[in-house]
Design a protein around this motif. Structure first.
Motif, mmCIF file in Angstrom:
data_model
loop_
_atom_site.group_PDB
_atom_site.id
_atom_site.type_symbol
_atom_site.label_atom_id
_atom_site.label_comp_id
_atom_site.label_asym_id
_atom_site.label_seq_id
_atom_site.Cartn_x
_atom_site.Cartn_y
_atom_site.Cartn_z
ATOM 1 N N ILE A 174 0.862 -1.180 0.000
ATOM 2 C CA ILE A 174 0.000 0.000 0.000
ATOM 3 C C ILE A 174 0.894 1.225 0.000
ATOM 4 O O ILE A 174 1.727 1.398 0.899
ATOM 5 C CB ILE A 174 -0.932 0.026 1.228
ATOM 6 C CG1 ILE A 174 -1.929 -1.123 1.165
ATOM 7 C CG2 ILE A 174 -1.663 1.349 1.317
ATOM 8 C CD1 ILE A 174 -2.858 -1.193 2.374
ATOM 9 N N THR A 225 0.254 7.560 -8.232
ATOM 10 C CA THR A 225 -0.115 6.804 -9.438
ATOM 11 C C THR A 225 1.020 6.817 -10.447
ATOM 12 O O THR A 225 1.371 5.779 -11.038
ATOM 13 C CB THR A 225 -1.391 7.397 -10.063
ATOM 14 O OG1 THR A 225 -2.472 7.281 -9.130
ATOM 15 C CG2 THR A 225 -1.758 6.659 -11.340
ATOM 16 N N CYS A 237 -10.193 1.836 -9.602
ATOM 17 C CA CYS A 237 -11.436 1.475 -8.908
ATOM 18 C C CYS A 237 -12.412 2.643 -8.795
ATOM 19 O O CYS A 237 -13.519 2.465 -8.255
ATOM 20 C CB CYS A 237 -11.121 0.945 -7.512
ATOM 21 S SG CYS A 237 -10.052 -0.518 -7.521
ATOM 22 N N PHE A 273 -3.944 -1.728 -8.160
ATOM 23 C CA PHE A 273 -5.291 -1.254 -7.863
ATOM 24 C C PHE A 273 -5.216 0.207 -7.399
ATOM 25 O O PHE A 273 -4.710 0.489 -6.309
ATOM 26 C CB PHE A 273 -5.939 -2.103 -6.757
ATOM 27 C CG PHE A 273 -6.202 -3.525 -7.141
ATOM 28 C CD1 PHE A 273 -7.227 -3.835 -8.021
ATOM 29 C CD2 PHE A 273 -5.438 -4.551 -6.617
ATOM 30 C CE1 PHE A 273 -7.480 -5.160 -8.378
ATOM 31 C CE2 PHE A 273 -5.675 -5.871 -6.955
ATOM 32 C CZ PHE A 273 -6.695 -6.174 -7.848
ATOM 33 N N ASP A 274 -5.709 1.115 -8.227
ATOM 34 C CA ASP A 274 -5.710 2.542 -7.871
ATOM 35 C C ASP A 274 -7.068 2.916 -7.283
ATOM 36 O O ASP A 274 -8.102 2.386 -7.695
ATOM 37 C CB ASP A 274 -5.420 3.385 -9.113
ATOM 38 C CG ASP A 274 -4.824 4.734 -8.769
ATOM 39 O OD1 ASP A 274 -4.651 5.028 -7.562
ATOM 40 O OD2 ASP A 274 -4.509 5.503 -9.703
ATOM 41 N N ILE A 285 -8.195 2.164 -4.434
ATOM 42 C CA ILE A 285 -8.743 0.893 -3.947
ATOM 43 C C ILE A 285 -9.745 1.090 -2.813
ATOM 44 O O ILE A 285 -10.628 0.257 -2.587
ATOM 45 C CB ILE A 285 -7.595 -0.046 -3.495
ATOM 46 C CG1 ILE A 285 -8.126 -1.469 -3.285
ATOM 47 C CG2 ILE A 285 -6.891 0.496 -2.262
ATOM 48 C CD1 ILE A 285 -7.042 -2.495 -3.044
ATOM 49 N N GLN A 286 -9.649 2.209 -2.117
ATOM 50 C CA GLN A 286 -10.561 2.450 -0.996
ATOM 51 C C GLN A 286 -11.997 2.698 -1.453
ATOM 52 O O GLN A 286 -12.926 2.671 -0.637
ATOM 53 C CB GLN A 286 -10.082 3.646 -0.156
ATOM 54 C CG GLN A 286 -10.356 5.013 -0.734
ATOM 55 C CD GLN A 286 -9.429 5.412 -1.875
ATOM 56 O OE1 GLN A 286 -8.465 4.715 -2.157
ATOM 57 N NE2 GLN A 286 -9.710 6.524 -2.521
ATOM 58 N N GLY A 317 -12.146 -3.951 -1.176
ATOM 59 C CA GLY A 317 -10.893 -3.872 -1.921
ATOM 60 C C GLY A 317 -9.677 -3.967 -1.016
ATOM 61 O O GLY A 317 -8.755 -4.762 -1.268
ATOM 62 N N ILE A 318 -9.663 -3.160 0.036
ATOM 63 C CA ILE A 318 -8.533 -3.182 0.962
ATOM 64 C C ILE A 318 -8.424 -4.540 1.651
ATOM 65 O O ILE A 318 -7.336 -5.109 1.771
ATOM 66 C CB ILE A 318 -8.674 -2.051 2.002
ATOM 67 C CG1 ILE A 318 -8.620 -0.681 1.306
ATOM 68 C CG2 ILE A 318 -7.581 -2.152 3.055
ATOM 69 C CD1 ILE A 318 -8.924 0.489 2.222
ATOM 70 N N LEU A 349 -6.504 -7.585 0.064
ATOM 71 C CA LEU A 349 -5.042 -7.674 0.036
ATOM 72 C C LEU A 349 -4.535 -8.767 0.972
ATOM 73 O O LEU A 349 -3.486 -9.368 0.732
ATOM 74 C CB LEU A 349 -4.432 -6.322 0.405
ATOM 75 C CG LEU A 349 -4.774 -5.162 -0.544
ATOM 76 C CD1 LEU A 349 -4.154 -3.865 -0.051
ATOM 77 C CD2 LEU A 349 -4.315 -5.467 -1.971
ATOM 78 N N ALA A 355 -1.261 -1.092 -4.268
ATOM 79 C CA ALA A 355 -2.515 -0.350 -4.142
ATOM 80 C C ALA A 355 -2.211 1.070 -3.717
ATOM 81 O O ALA A 355 -1.257 1.334 -2.976
ATOM 82 C CB ALA A 355 -3.445 -1.011 -3.133
#
Length: 436
Positions: A22, A32, A51, A90-91, A93-94, A99-100, A103, A117
């Motif tokens: 992360i 990013t 995401c 995964f951009d 991701i929150q 999503g989190i 992991l 992420a």
């Protein structure tokens, strides 16, 4: 742009006990960009899953069957995901349910796959999410560009190398050039888009527009994520320049509005801290190692994540920042203190403290814990400086601790045994944690 965090990403990539990563950091610091660079440079293929407003990922993590998730991504994006050859990114991701949490299962069921992420307000999500995969992820923090990263962007690599090598005689010879570059950095700051526009155009108006757009994005974030706190978050944010303009920069709740209480604004301040937009510097009762043992939770100062954004938020005119020495002398040294803190955090995630006595003029702007020692640091914006407070602190207040003082100013390097004077441009040379 070259970012020093890239070395940490490479170390993560090659670590034998690697877990999903992360990358934490405020919006617009370049997360990013740098993760895509990692994918393009170091892997055969990069699979990028954004995401944000992506219907495909809304049900992607309906369960944690990793092989199903991988197959769905392969089919949707028409790619092949291969451990050791693919970086799965995964951009934001929150923004997707579970999503989190997923992991954890990438770690347990497909650890050989490189998974990263990031997210613009991921720090907030992690502070609120009860399903955070504790012990199943690696984390790296990313900050605005440091002064040396700014110099690299400006094609001043040799100047950057001189700072990192702490070549004090050479830096003294280059004093005028360093002062000019530092003046530009105070104005531009370290947000990558602002730095890029400055490199490209050298136009203060263009840079200011980029900075204004970033601030506007932050204001929109306040409304989106602050809920009932939105008004208080904005009040705290807008009062930061006034707080820093005070001689005593301890955060005063009454300066937000008359009658304001800590209980009314603690959550708003914490929101800004978790979002990575401000840094909180706590007072300590004594300068002993480890400093955290002596932290006073009720006394603190607040600084902005970026000196360039502080200049805009303070309505400082570009000509005042870029011409003459106004950037160093005006605003009671607030720009210089903010710059100093920004450098400490950016070069090594160093979280400083400060010392002051109630009803006393004695204050040490920063106490830095580094390599098992505590260094009292005085930060001055000018050349005409006196270290009276620092000398009193080191020799009279705590002589039994044998402290070694550091003064950062526009003066050249000098070692006076009890204290070193470090040029403001050489902070990273003094506290350099880069790995070869």
């Amino acid at each position: 742009m070259e970012r020093t965090v890239y070395h940490k990403l490479l170390a993560w990539k090659d670590a034998p006990e690697r877990k999903p990563l992360i990358l934490l950091g405020a919006r617009q610091v370049g997360k990013t960009y740098i993760l895509k660079e990692l994918g393009h440079r170091e892997f055969q293929n990069l699979v990028y899953v954004n995401c944000h407003n992506n219907a495909f990922v809304e049900t992607l993590f309906r369960d944690f069957e990793i092989q199903r998730i991988i197959h769905a991504i392969e089919v949707n994006y028409e790619v092949k995901i291969e451990p050791g050859r693919t970086l799965l990114f995964f951009d934001e991701i929150q923004e997707v349910p579970n999503g989190i949490a997923s992991l954890k299962y990438f770690c347990e069921d497909l650890r050989s796959l490189h998974v990263v992420a990031a997210g613009s307000l991921l720090g907030l999500a992690l502070s609120e999410d009860e399903s955070f995969p504790v012990g199943k992820v690696n984390t790296i923090k990313m900050y605005p560009m440091t002064f040396t990263e700014f110099l690299l962007a400006m094609n001043r690599k040799q100047l950057c190398d001189a700072i990192l090598s702490a070549d004090w005689p050479l830096l003294h010879t280059l004093h005028d050039l360093l002062t000019e570059m530092l003046r530009q950095y105070y104005f531009v700051g370290g947000m990558p888009e602002a730095v890029g526009k400055w490199v490209e155009t050298s136009d203060p108006k263009v840079v200011r527009q980029v900075q204004a757009d970033i601030l506007q994005t932050y204001y929109l974030d306040f409304g989106k994520h602050g809920k009932t706190m939105i008004h208080r978050i904005r009040q705290v944010w807008d009062c930061i320049p006034a707080q820093l303009a005070k001689e005593n920069k301890k955060f005063i709740f009454g300066a937000i509005r008359k009658g304001a209480r800590a209980a009314d604004y603690e959550a708003a301040i914490q929101w800004l801290v978790d979002a990575g937009l401000v840094y909180k510097v706590y007072r300590v009762s004594t300068p002993k190692y480890p400093l955290k043992f002596y932290k006073d939770n009720d006394a603190f100062k607040i600084y902005l994540l970026d000196c360039g954004l502080l200049a805009l938020l303070s309505d400082s005119r570009p000509q005042d920042m870029l011409l003459g020495d106004n950037a160093f002398t005006e605003f009671k040294g607030a720009y210089t203190e903010n710059y100093f803190l920004q450098e400490l955090v950016g070069i090594g995630d160093i979280q400083p403290y400060y010392y002051s006595k109630d009803n006393s003029q004695l204050e040490i702007e920063f106490l830095v814990q580094y390599d098992g020692q505590v260094f009292p640091c005085e930060v001055k914006a000018e050349e005409n400086v006196k270290a009276k407070s620092l000398r009193t602190f080191v020799t009279n207040e705590f002589p039994e601790l044998s402290l070694h003082g550091l003064r950062f100013s526009m003066l050249p390097y000098v070692n006076q045994q009890w204290m070193e004077n470090i040029p403001l441009s050489g902070i990273e040379g003094r506290f350099c944690r880069h790995e070869d």
